[in-house]
Every structure is written in C-alpha cells, then in structure tokens.
Write an enzyme that holds these catalytic residues in place. Structure first.
Site, PDB file in Angstrom:
ATOM      1  N   HIS A   7      22.802  73.273  20.292  1.00  0.00           N
ATOM      2  CA  HIS A   7      22.562  73.374  18.854  1.00  0.00           C
ATOM      3  C   HIS A   7      21.232  72.741  18.474  1.00  0.00           C
ATOM      4  CE1 HIS A   7      24.773  69.468  19.191  1.00  0.00           C
ATOM      5  NE2 HIS A   7      23.920  69.059  18.263  1.00  0.00           N
ATOM      6  N   HIS A  79      17.372  66.783  15.527  1.00  0.00           N
ATOM      7  CA  HIS A  79      17.417  66.752  16.993  1.00  0.00           C
ATOM      8  C   HIS A  79      17.788  68.122  17.537  1.00  0.00           C
ATOM      9  CE1 HIS A  79      21.740  65.770  16.070  1.00  0.00           C
ATOM     10  NE2 HIS A  79      21.977  66.503  17.137  1.00  0.00           N
ATOM     11  N   GLU A 130      19.362  65.472  22.475  1.00  0.00           N
ATOM     12  CA  GLU A 130      20.759  65.186  22.811  1.00  0.00           C
ATOM     13  C   GLU A 130      21.130  66.000  24.045  1.00  0.00           C
ATOM     14  OE1 GLU A 130      23.470  66.488  19.718  1.00  0.00           O
ATOM     15  OE2 GLU A 130      25.149  65.360  20.539  1.00  0.00           O
TER      16      GLU A 130
HETATM   17 CO    CO Z   1      23.925  67.041  17.798  1.00  0.00          CO
END
Ligand code: CO
Length: 134
Positions: A7, A79, A130
C-alpha cells in the site's frame, strides 16, 4: 528482496473529506473508517486492482502522524509498504547493512494483522518505508 507494493499511505487531517474526494472524483471503492487506537490513527483502505491506498487520520493525543500533518497541512504521502517473505530475515539483512529500523526493532502487528517494521526515511530515499510480512 522486496515483493509487491502492499500500500501507499496518505496522511490527512480529515479522513471524511479525503475519502469523499476519492469516492466522488475518482470513483474509488473503500472501506469504512476504522479507529486503531493502538496505532494512534483512524484508517480507510481504498482497494485498487493492483494495490491499496491507506488513508490515515490522527487519533488521540500522541498520534505518530501529527507532526507530519503540522508540516504538510494539506496531507500527503506518509509512507509506502512493500511485502517481504520473511520479515526477520529482511530486518537482519538491512541492519547488517547499516539501515535503521524504527522503534525497538521488533515487528509489530500492523493494520492488516500481519507483522510490520518501519525503516528510517533517511536511509531510503527520503521516504518512510514499511515492510510487511507477505
Ligand atoms: Co502502512
């Protein structure tokens, strides 16, 4: 080492306004807002054919995205998240190369119920990164 883009997370001050834009202007399909007090955010996921967009709105006093929104009043990309097959192996390999893992260095359970880690933006092209166990 990295696999799919899981994502892209966009931090916003008003998640209702943000999701209305995506729904009305872009015709996006998304989840209902879900408070995640343990992460200090309320989350909406936009489901796309090849990945997800994650909207984040601050929740509570010490939200980890509060500072970001002070600097980026209109919101912005907070992020990106890549999948890895083995998050411990990925962490150890990155640490051996000098990359900084945020927090205590141990994976936490993220928004999708899977172990995640965050890597310092200064080590990854100015972007908070991430990793999520696939
Ligand atoms: Co995230």
């Amino acid at each position: 080492m990295i696999g799919r883009l899981n994502h892209v997370a966009i931090a916003v001050k008003d998640i209702a306004a943000a999701t209305a834009v995506y729904k009305n202007s872009l015709g996006a399909v998304m989840t209902e807002p879900t408070p995640q007090p343990e992460h200090g955010v309320t989350v909406v996921f936009v489901t796309l054919p090849n990945t997800k967009i994650e909207f984040l709105e601050p929740l509570g006093e010490n939200s980890p995205i509060a500072k970001f929104l002070e600097k980026n009043a209109d919101g912005g990309i907070h992020h990106i998240c890549y999948e890895v097959d083995d998050i411990i192996e990925a962490r150890d390999r990155l640490k051996a190369q000098g990359a900084r893992v945020l927090g205590d260095g141990n994976p936490k359970i993220g928004a999708h119920g899977k172990p995640v880690l965050f890597l310092h933006p200064k080590d990854f092209c100015g972007t908070l990164t991430e990793l999520e166990q696939a």
